[in-house]
Design a protein around this motif. Structure first.
Motif, PDB file in Angstrom:
ATOM      1  N   VAL A 100       0.853  -1.189   0.000  1.00 35.59           N
ATOM      2  CA  VAL A 100       0.000   0.000   0.000  1.00 35.59           C
ATOM      3  C   VAL A 100       0.888   1.238   0.000  1.00 35.59           C
ATOM      4  CG1 VAL A 100      -1.824   1.258   1.203  1.00 35.59           C
ATOM      5  CG2 VAL A 100      -1.775  -1.247   1.290  1.00 35.59           C
ATOM      6  N   LYS A 101       0.862   1.973  -1.109  1.00 38.18           N
ATOM      7  CA  LYS A 101       1.608   3.230  -1.215  1.00 38.18           C
ATOM      8  C   LYS A 101       3.072   3.087  -0.797  1.00 38.18           C
ATOM      9  CE  LYS A 101      -1.144   5.740   1.277  1.00 38.18           C
ATOM     10  NZ  LYS A 101      -1.816   6.909   1.913  1.00 38.18           N
ATOM     11  N   GLY A 102       3.748   2.098  -1.370  1.00 34.36           N
ATOM     12  CA  GLY A 102       5.159   1.923  -1.101  1.00 34.36           C
ATOM     13  C   GLY A 102       5.479   1.269   0.226  1.00 34.36           C
ATOM     14  N   VAL A 103       4.467   0.686   0.872  1.00 32.37           N
ATOM     15  CA  VAL A 103       4.673   0.006   2.146  1.00 32.37           C
ATOM     16  C   VAL A 103       4.121  -1.412   2.044  1.00 32.37           C
ATOM     17  CG1 VAL A 103       4.085  -0.045   4.604  1.00 32.37           C
ATOM     18  CG2 VAL A 103       4.570   2.141   3.480  1.00 32.37           C
ATOM     19  N   VAL A 104       4.966  -2.412   2.329  1.00 31.25           N
ATOM     20  CA  VAL A 104       4.513  -3.799   2.381  1.00 31.25           C
ATOM     21  C   VAL A 104       4.026  -4.085   3.793  1.00 31.25           C
ATOM     22  CG1 VAL A 104       5.132  -6.210   2.071  1.00 31.25           C
ATOM     23  CG2 VAL A 104       6.154  -4.466   0.597  1.00 31.25           C
ATOM     24  N   LYS A 105       2.789  -4.568   3.899  1.00 33.02           N
ATOM     25  CA  LYS A 105       2.198  -4.915   5.190  1.00 33.02           C
ATOM     26  C   LYS A 105       2.536  -6.373   5.500  1.00 33.02           C
ATOM     27  CE  LYS A 105      -0.129  -0.957   5.408  1.00 33.02           C
ATOM     28  NZ  LYS A 105      -0.007   0.045   6.482  1.00 33.02           N
ATOM     29  N   ARG A 116       1.222  -9.480  15.054  1.00 32.35           N
ATOM     30  CA  ARG A 116       1.647  -8.104  14.884  1.00 32.35           C
ATOM     31  C   ARG A 116       1.729  -7.761  13.405  1.00 32.35           C
ATOM     32  NH1 ARG A 116       5.368 -10.518  18.378  1.00 32.35           N
ATOM     33  NH2 ARG A 116       7.177 -10.261  17.031  1.00 32.35           N
ATOM     34  N   VAL A 117       1.693  -6.470  13.092  1.00 25.13           N
ATOM     35  CA  VAL A 117       1.863  -5.976  11.726  1.00 25.13           C
ATOM     36  C   VAL A 117       3.119  -5.119  11.677  1.00 25.13           C
ATOM     37  CG1 VAL A 117       0.935  -4.486   9.917  1.00 25.13           C
ATOM     38  CG2 VAL A 117      -0.577  -6.037  11.140  1.00 25.13           C
ATOM     39  N   TYR A 118       3.975  -5.385  10.705  1.00 20.37           N
ATOM     40  CA  TYR A 118       5.186  -4.607  10.469  1.00 20.37           C
ATOM     41  C   TYR A 118       5.065  -3.944   9.105  1.00 20.37           C
ATOM     42  CZ  TYR A 118       7.229  -6.923  14.507  1.00 20.37           C
ATOM     43  OH  TYR A 118       7.485  -7.374  15.788  1.00 20.37           O
ATOM     44  N   ASN A 119       5.349  -2.648   9.055  1.00 16.37           N
ATOM     45  CA  ASN A 119       5.244  -1.876   7.819  1.00 16.37           C
ATOM     46  C   ASN A 119       6.631  -1.678   7.224  1.00 16.37           C
ATOM     47  OD1 ASN A 119       2.351  -1.369   7.902  1.00 16.37           O
ATOM     48  ND2 ASN A 119       2.794  -0.096   9.684  1.00 16.37           N
ATOM     49  N   PHE A 120       6.865  -2.320   6.077  1.00 18.09           N
ATOM     50  CA  PHE A 120       8.169  -2.277   5.420  1.00 18.09           C
ATOM     51  C   PHE A 120       8.153  -1.205   4.343  1.00 18.09           C
ATOM     52  CE2 PHE A 120      11.000  -3.574   1.960  1.00 18.09           C
ATOM     53  CZ  PHE A 120      12.200  -3.749   2.644  1.00 18.09           C
ATOM     54  N   ASP A 121       9.011  -0.205   4.482  1.00 14.77           N
ATOM     55  CA  ASP A 121       9.129   0.887   3.523  1.00 14.77           C
ATOM     56  C   ASP A 121       9.981   0.409   2.346  1.00 14.77           C
ATOM     57  OD1 ASP A 121      10.125   3.229   2.141  1.00 14.77           O
ATOM     58  OD2 ASP A 121       9.478   4.432   3.844  1.00 14.77           O
ATOM     59  N   THR A 122       9.361   0.305   1.153  1.00  8.26           N
ATOM     60  CA  THR A 122      10.098  -0.244   0.008  1.00  8.26           C
ATOM     61  C   THR A 122      11.189   0.696  -0.486  1.00  8.26           C
ATOM     62  OG1 THR A 122       8.476   0.643  -1.561  1.00  8.26           O
ATOM     63  CG2 THR A 122       8.104  -1.592  -0.729  1.00  8.26           C
ATOM     64  N   ALA A 123      11.034   2.005  -0.298  1.00  5.74           N
ATOM     65  CA  ALA A 123      12.052   2.955  -0.756  1.00  5.74           C
ATOM     66  C   ALA A 123      13.292   2.905   0.130  1.00  5.74           C
ATOM     67  CB  ALA A 123      11.480   4.366  -0.788  1.00  5.74           C
ATOM     68  N   LYS A 124      13.091   2.788   1.434  1.00  6.92           N
ATOM     69  CA  LYS A 124      14.202   2.768   2.378  1.00  6.92           C
ATOM     70  C   LYS A 124      14.670   1.358   2.717  1.00  6.92           C
ATOM     71  CE  LYS A 124      12.623   7.056   4.612  1.00  6.92           C
ATOM     72  NZ  LYS A 124      12.162   7.652   5.889  1.00  6.92           N
ATOM     73  N   ALA A 125      13.852   0.360   2.349  1.00  4.78           N
ATOM     74  CA  ALA A 125      14.155  -1.038   2.679  1.00  4.78           C
ATOM     75  C   ALA A 125      14.367  -1.218   4.184  1.00  4.78           C
ATOM     76  CB  ALA A 125      15.358  -1.545   1.896  1.00  4.78           C
ATOM     77  N   THR A 126      13.460  -0.624   4.963  1.00  2.00           N
ATOM     78  CA  THR A 126      13.515  -0.732   6.417  1.00  2.00           C
ATOM     79  C   THR A 126      12.091  -0.879   6.964  1.00  2.00           C
ATOM     80  OG1 THR A 126      13.382   1.678   6.703  1.00  2.00           O
ATOM     81  CG2 THR A 126      15.590   0.690   6.620  1.00  2.00           C
TER      82      THR A 126
END
Length: 448
Positions: A100-105, A116-126
């Motif tokens: 969702v908008k550059g974030v993998v849930k 738990r849910v972790y939000n992975f930022d695809t641009a920063k890879a964090t």
């Protein structure tokens, strides 16, 4: 009426009004799968398959990606550690749910039965942020101690104690609304959501057998038909699928890909021989996960690709863009927005029609009159619109109607959809499935 209470319709599916999205009850799966798609006819929405894996006995999350996984020459990027879990709450299983908008849930279970849910930022890879949905403890474990976990973007599936479990009402802001035991399947090495076919799941076991799972309703619950795809040679846990009939299979020294389709007879199940796409992508054998439906047949309408990219977007500031471009004074927490979402996808983003409206009824009228490139059709396909009239009289009046986008049509006629304003709590862009034969009206709109 802003929100509606779901009722069972035709004993099969309780579905949303445009003024409300709601939790679907199960619809019987289709027994015959779609044909396999050649590599050159598979497209991947963000041009990458993002892979995640737990390592270090659940204490570490690792990430890599494959650019153009269906291309003639995919580019495979190496693994990196992107997160270290608490030593007191190591992870047990991980499932990529949606991008969702550059974030993998990412949904993550632990040994205490937490979720738990972790939000992975695809641009920063964090990992950018986390959300705790349920906490367990050793003395009183929670229900989510699944050792294998996967998502099809709509439901979560997990295994424990040899049983396959299914969770519905899945969002990334609260625990799943319902959970059901489906079938005894043993202890899979790998478990992943479908690869672009009608079967929901695929899994391997310690004997190297590859199997497919077709989940259907049984009374008020579920059951599953298990098909053997390959009887040996699949003794890996590091297997996953980004969709489009594409499988990614990692060995310790090679990354392979296959194409698969799943007809009803196991003896005629075609699966391509592996193609080596990397000899340097060194991967341990724990399970892999990647966001489902990142890849799709190239013939799928651009409308579908745009709508899929919005899966998981929730009403409020996040979803207000669906209205702001044409109706800046409206907001998704106060205005029914399913037709606004359809307008945003087809008009504002895809540019396939000049028509836009917040009323489902007006979309139906325009199609009946053949305006703005809209017309009524009797047989839907991917990229068409589907309007619902819940009392079945065909007037599609406000407060008693809903509209979405056809994602695909199963071989048995079930219509898989992408719908805005879906959910009995905080509504979102979500997947649903509808049978063709219902007590309520369905109206199909094609955009020429």
């Amino acid at each position: 009426m802003r929100k509606l209470t779901r009722t069972l319709l035709a004993g099969l599916s309780a579905i949303a009004a445009c003024a409300a999205g709601v939790l679907a009850t199960p619809v019987a799966g289709d027994p015959v799968a779609e044909a396999a798609t050649p590599y050159d006819q598979v497209t991947c929405g963000d041009a990458a398959a993002r892979l995640f894996q737990l390592r270090g006995n659940g204490k570490e999350l690792w990430y890599s990606s494959i650019s153009g996984p269906a291309a003639a020459k995919p580019v495979v990027y190496g693994w990196r550690k992107v997160y270290t879990f608490s030593t007191t709450r190591p992870a047990l299983a991980v499932a990529a749910h949606a991008t969702v908008k550059g974030v993998v849930k990412l949904f993550v279970t632990d040994r205490d039965g937490g979720l738990r849910v972790y939000n992975f930022d695809t641009a920063k890879a964090t990992i950018g942020s986390t959300r705790n949905l349920h906490t367990g403890n050793p003395a009183k474990p929670g229900p989510y101690d699944f050792s294998r976990l996967t998502s099809d973007g709509r439901r979560l599936y997990g295994t424990k104690g040899g049983q396959l479990h299914l969770m519905t009402g899945v969002t990334t802001v609260r625990r799943p609304e319902k959970s059901a035991t489906v079938k005894t399947i043993g202890y899979p090495l790998a478990l992943w959501s479908n690869a672009g076919n009608d079967q929901e799941l695929l899994y391997t076991d310690s004997a190297g057998v590859l199997r497919a799972v077709d989940i259907t309703t049984k009374g008020s619950g579920f059951t599953a038909a298990i098909t053997t795809v390959r009887g040996s040679g699949w003794k890996q846990a590091a297997i996953t699928s980004p969709g489009g009939g594409l499988l990614v299979r990692d060995t310790p020294t090679n990354t392979w890909r296959h194409l698969i389709t799943l007809p009803t007879k196991a003896t005629s199940t075609p699966i391509t021989p592996h193609q080596t796409i990397s000899t340097t992508h060194h991967t341990p054998n724990p399970p892999l996960t990647t966001p489902p439906d990142s890849c799709a047949p190239r013939t799928t309408s651009n409308v579908v690709s745009i709508a899929r990219a919005e899966l998981g977007t929730e009403e409020g500031p996040e979803a207000d863009k669906y209205l702001a471009w044409a109706w800046p004074s409206e907001h998704t927490v106060t205005t029914p927005w399913c037709a606004g979402f359809v307008s945003w996808v087809t008009n504002h983003k895809a540019g396939v029609t000049s028509f836009k409206h917040l009323a489902v009824q007006q979309w139906v009228i325009a199609a009946r009159e053949g305006r703005s490139g809209l017309r009524r059709v009797t047989t839907p396909r991917a990229g068409d619109l589907i309007a619902f009239d819940w009392d079945g009289n065909g007037d599609f009046r406000p407060g008693n109607s809903h509209i979405g986008i056809v994602d695909r049509v199963g071989a048995n006629g079930n219509i898989y959809t992408l719908e805005g304003n879906w959910g009995s709590g905080t509504a979102s862009v979500h997947r649903d499935v509808h049978p063709r034969n219902t007590t309520y009206s369905q109206f199909y709109i094609r955009i020429d």
